[in-house]
Design a protein around this motif. Sequence first.
Motif, PDB file in Angstrom:
ATOM      1  N   ASP A 129      72.528  20.284 -25.450  1.00 46.35           N
ATOM      2  CA  ASP A 129      72.948  18.957 -25.002  1.00 46.35           C
ATOM      3  C   ASP A 129      73.346  18.101 -26.202  1.00 46.35           C
ATOM      4  N   LEU A 130      72.566  18.199 -27.278  1.00 47.37           N
ATOM      5  CA  LEU A 130      72.890  17.437 -28.489  1.00 47.37           C
ATOM      6  C   LEU A 130      74.248  17.870 -29.032  1.00 47.37           C
ATOM      7  N   ASP A 142      73.599   7.616 -29.702  1.00 46.96           N
ATOM      8  CA  ASP A 142      74.026   6.706 -28.637  1.00 46.96           C
ATOM      9  C   ASP A 142      73.728   7.302 -27.266  1.00 46.96           C
ATOM     10  N   GLU A 143      73.989   8.599 -27.113  1.00 51.95           N
ATOM     11  CA  GLU A 143      73.744   9.249 -25.818  1.00 51.95           C
ATOM     12  C   GLU A 143      72.256   9.316 -25.517  1.00 51.95           C
ATOM     13  N   SER A 153      76.764  19.052 -27.319  1.00 46.08           N
ATOM     14  CA  SER A 153      77.835  18.516 -26.472  1.00 46.08           C
ATOM     15  C   SER A 153      78.058  17.036 -26.744  1.00 46.08           C
ATOM     16  N   TYR A 154      76.968  16.274 -26.991  1.00 44.67           N
ATOM     17  CA  TYR A 154      77.121  14.861 -27.343  1.00 44.67           C
ATOM     18  C   TYR A 154      77.849  14.742 -28.688  1.00 44.67           C
ATOM     19  N   ALA A 185      77.211   9.542 -32.158  1.00 48.84           N
ATOM     20  CA  ALA A 185      77.467   9.919 -30.767  1.00 48.84           C
ATOM     21  C   ALA A 185      76.221  10.505 -30.121  1.00 48.84           C
ATOM     22  N   ILE A 186      75.499  11.340 -30.868  1.00 53.81           N
ATOM     23  CA  ILE A 186      74.281  11.957 -30.323  1.00 53.81           C
ATOM     24  C   ILE A 186      73.231  10.892 -30.043  1.00 53.81           C
TER      25      ILE A 186
END
Length: 269
Positions: free
Chosen positions: A59-60, A97-98, A62-63, A94-95
């Motif tokens: 998941d990280l 922030d998500e 993809s972020y 980005a990671i």
Amino acid sequence: MAASSSESFERDTQALWQEFRRTHDRALRDRLILTYAPLVKFVAGRLGASLPSHVDEQDLVSYGLLGLIGAIERYDPDRAIKFETYAIVRIKGAIIDELRSLDWVPRSVRSRAREIERAIVELERTTMRAPTDEEIAAKVGISGEELDRSLFEISRSSMAALDELWTPQGGGDQVALIDTIEDASVADPEFSLEQSELNEALAEAISRLPEREKLVVTLYYYEELTLREIGEVLGVTESRVSQLHTKAVLRLKARLSGVTRTPAERTSH
């Protein structure tokens, strides 16, 4: 032979950048994404090591890919900064922030972290030195054991990492404190003065940390040792290193909460 291969890769990559900046062709952008994808895995792995086990590294990744794409689209090859340095900042952002948008860190943990930061600020203001664990616990109104538990809970979140994006007091763009360590020469006149102030303040704040916390920060962020490896160096458990790291980061964030001002604030003083 290896050097020749590396030089050839560098030439091909530069040519790819030049063609992409000229045409903005999607296929060229996709080739750049594939070229720099290992950066995303590196950043995701480094951040993931300090996050709870239920946070999936894929998941990280993809972020982080979203950050890489944004970096590719915004990067100017003529700037005096390597793309890798520029991209790592955007990937981390980005990671994080998500992760923040998912809000997986319990409110109680966030609240306790702020209480500890405030306690550190007030104690340092009155004592003019780094407060002890006992003083921090007393100021917050908890026992030493409760402080240890709180530090452990905070350590399991990105709140206790210099990789976390942070907004200086007075506003302005968010920065990641770790990036002032990793790249102290970002050539952008629009924020170079503020960046320089933050670099100096961070270096001073690190120098004022208690010795063991200073050593943990140095080994983790400068030497890139893992918490387990630092534990072996110090002769303590990985859990204890995690606590020391968390206290160090909270101290640094507390000290830096007022080090920068907006350009308007600077000119009015």
